[in-house]
Motif scaffolding. Structure first.
Motif, PDB file in Angstrom:
ATOM      1  N   ARG A 158       0.792  -1.233   0.000  1.00 52.22           N
ATOM      2  CA  ARG A 158       0.000   0.000   0.000  1.00 52.22           C
ATOM      3  C   ARG A 158       0.828   1.288   0.000  1.00 52.22           C
ATOM      4  N   PRO A 159       1.742   1.519   0.955  1.00 58.94           N
ATOM      5  CA  PRO A 159       2.443   2.814   0.975  1.00 58.94           C
ATOM      6  C   PRO A 159       3.225   3.084  -0.315  1.00 58.94           C
ATOM      7  N   GLY A 160       3.993   2.091  -0.774  1.00 57.17           N
ATOM      8  CA  GLY A 160       4.799   2.299  -1.967  1.00 57.17           C
ATOM      9  C   GLY A 160       3.962   2.441  -3.221  1.00 57.17           C
ATOM     10  N   LEU A 161       2.892   1.648  -3.342  1.00 56.09           N
ATOM     11  CA  LEU A 161       2.061   1.711  -4.539  1.00 56.09           C
ATOM     12  C   LEU A 161       1.296   3.026  -4.609  1.00 56.09           C
ATOM     13  N   LEU A 162       0.765   3.487  -3.479  1.00 61.00           N
ATOM     14  CA  LEU A 162       0.077   4.781  -3.473  1.00 61.00           C
ATOM     15  C   LEU A 162       1.039   5.905  -3.849  1.00 61.00           C
ATOM     16  N   GLU A 163       2.252   5.834  -3.358  1.00 56.56           N
ATOM     17  CA  GLU A 163       3.242   6.860  -3.694  1.00 56.56           C
ATOM     18  C   GLU A 163       3.538   6.859  -5.200  1.00 56.56           C
ATOM     19  N   ARG A 164       3.648   5.670  -5.805  1.00 61.33           N
ATOM     20  CA  ARG A 164       3.896   5.586  -7.240  1.00 61.33           C
ATOM     21  C   ARG A 164       2.725   6.131  -8.044  1.00 61.33           C
ATOM     22  N   LEU A 165       1.507   5.810  -7.628  1.00 58.56           N
ATOM     23  CA  LEU A 165       0.330   6.295  -8.331  1.00 58.56           C
ATOM     24  C   LEU A 165       0.241   7.820  -8.261  1.00 58.56           C
ATOM     25  N   ARG A 166       0.503   8.378  -7.091  1.00 60.85           N
ATOM     26  CA  ARG A 166       0.484   9.840  -6.952  1.00 60.85           C
ATOM     27  C   ARG A 166       1.536  10.484  -7.841  1.00 60.85           C
ATOM     28  N   GLY A 167       2.730   9.887  -7.875  1.00 58.75           N
ATOM     29  CA  GLY A 167       3.805  10.441  -8.685  1.00 58.75           C
ATOM     30  C   GLY A 167       3.462  10.410 -10.166  1.00 58.75           C
ATOM     31  N   THR A 168       2.851   9.307 -10.632  1.00 55.58           N
ATOM     32  CA  THR A 168       2.458   9.206 -12.040  1.00 55.58           C
ATOM     33  C   THR A 168       1.398  10.247 -12.378  1.00 55.58           C
ATOM     34  N   LEU A 169       0.440  10.450 -11.490  1.00 58.18           N
ATOM     35  CA  LEU A 169      -0.604  11.445 -11.734  1.00 58.18           C
ATOM     36  C   LEU A 169      -0.009  12.848 -11.786  1.00 58.18           C
ATOM     37  N   ASP A 170       0.939  13.143 -10.915  1.00 61.36           N
ATOM     38  CA  ASP A 170       1.563  14.471 -10.889  1.00 61.36           C
ATOM     39  C   ASP A 170       2.369  14.750 -12.157  1.00 61.36           C
ATOM     40  N   THR A 171       3.085  13.755 -12.642  1.00 60.41           N
ATOM     41  CA  THR A 171       3.977  13.964 -13.782  1.00 60.41           C
ATOM     42  C   THR A 171       3.287  13.802 -15.129  1.00 60.41           C
ATOM     43  N   GLU A 172       2.315  12.877 -15.214  1.00 58.07           N
ATOM     44  CA  GLU A 172       1.690  12.585 -16.501  1.00 58.07           C
ATOM     45  C   GLU A 172       0.240  13.043 -16.596  1.00 58.07           C
ATOM     46  N   GLY A 173      -0.362  13.376 -15.448  1.00 58.47           N
ATOM     47  CA  GLY A 173      -1.751  13.834 -15.464  1.00 58.47           C
ATOM     48  C   GLY A 173      -2.779  12.750 -15.650  1.00 58.47           C
ATOM     49  N   ARG A 174      -2.335  11.494 -15.664  1.00 54.38           N
ATOM     50  CA  ARG A 174      -3.243  10.374 -15.919  1.00 54.38           C
ATOM     51  C   ARG A 174      -2.579   9.093 -15.444  1.00 54.38           C
ATOM     52  N   VAL A 175      -3.352   8.224 -14.805  1.00 52.15           N
ATOM     53  CA  VAL A 175      -2.852   6.924 -14.351  1.00 52.15           C
ATOM     54  C   VAL A 175      -3.689   5.835 -14.997  1.00 52.15           C
ATOM     55  N   GLU A 176      -3.025   4.949 -15.739  1.00 49.69           N
ATOM     56  CA  GLU A 176      -3.705   3.842 -16.390  1.00 49.69           C
ATOM     57  C   GLU A 176      -3.697   2.631 -15.457  1.00 49.69           C
ATOM     58  N   LEU A 177      -4.879   2.106 -15.204  1.00 48.34           N
ATOM     59  CA  LEU A 177      -5.025   0.961 -14.295  1.00 48.34           C
ATOM     60  C   LEU A 177      -5.849  -0.112 -14.996  1.00 48.34           C
TER      61      LEU A 177
END
Length: 257
Positions: A166-185
């Motif tokens: 949970r902690p690491g995955l949430l951090e990665r998802l937040r980082g992707t949203l900040d840099t790319e504006g979109r997270v593909e799941l």
């Protein structure tokens, strides 16, 4: 140094901290019909000795249960034998190979595949029963997942792994949203403005759902997220680590208010 101590030392070297749980792996029972011979012999002997069908039936049931439990407690001769969960990861203990340490930060995601079997019941009705599950663990940079089968307490293990990620995955998802504006799941996408859902019709366009149009999200198990709009039908979308994805969606929605 005994085997548990060696495992704990390996985990310590990988920075995984102290041991929390041990999940054993049972040996698959491939030839259940072999138990019929001793059951038949025991039943015949019990009836000859007692002359009672009730006593005979009780003895046969006890022998069957004892045999079933005993066989399942025998560890496999090859492959995975134990999964040891530590604070910072897990250790896969194998029968004829070195143990594999997996700190949480080297795991990209997990996926649970629910196995089932169909049985034709009364009046031809088809009943579906869940009978096993496999847990696929995807290490970062690896092409193929590690598949965990026949684990006793498999759903508890899946939840433990998800909590560790949970902690690491949430951090990665937040980082992707900040840099790319979109997270593909998988088929679902998360943006600052809302969700992009896969088409409900094969080949159709994706559906955009703004945060204002979203009523509720819910993780239904470990591999599916329910999306409930205000004025449309519910959608169930398969994703890995569904509980974490659901929390990320709700977190992103709250930041948009």
């Amino acid at each position: 140094m005994n085997e548990p101590q060696r495992h704990d030392e390996m985990a310590e070297l990988k920075g995984m901290g102290s041991r929390e749980k041990v999940y054993r792996v049972h040996r698959p029972w491939k030839h259940r019909e072999l138990l019929l011979l001793p059951l038949a012999g025991a039943g015949g002997g019990a009836y000859a000795a007692t002359g009672s069908w009730w006593v005979t039936a009780l003895i046969v049931v006890v022998i069957f249960v004892a045999g079933f439990v005993g066989i399942r407690r025998i560890p496999p001769r090859t492959g995975l034998r134990q999964v040891i969960v530590y604070q910072g990861g897990m250790l896969l203990v194998q029968a004829a190979a070195p143990a594999v340490p997996l700190p949480w930060n080297v795991i990209d995601s997990t996926e649970v595949d629910h196995g089932s079997t169909e049985i034709t019941g009364f009046m031809g009705k088809i009943e579906t029963y869940e009978r096993f599950a496999t847990i696929s663990v995807r290490p970062k940079g690896k092409r193929h997942p590690l598949v965990l089968r026949h684990v006793v307490g498999q759903y508890d293990l899946a939840q433990d792994i998800e909590q560790g990620l949970r902690p690491g995955l949430l951090e990665r998802l937040r980082g992707t949203l900040d840099t790319e504006g979109r997270v593909e799941l998988g088929g679902l996408s998360v943006t600052d403005a809302g969700l992009v859902l896969p088409s409900s019709d094969r080949g159709g366009p994706a559906a955009t759902l703004s945060w204002g149009e979203l009523a509720e999200t819910r993780a239904t198990g470990v591999a599916e997220v329910l999306i409930r709009p205000h004025h449309a039908k519910d959608r169930r979308i398969a994703v890995r680590n569904a509980t974490i994805v659901r929390d990320f969606i709700e977190e992103t929605r709250s930041l948009s208010d």
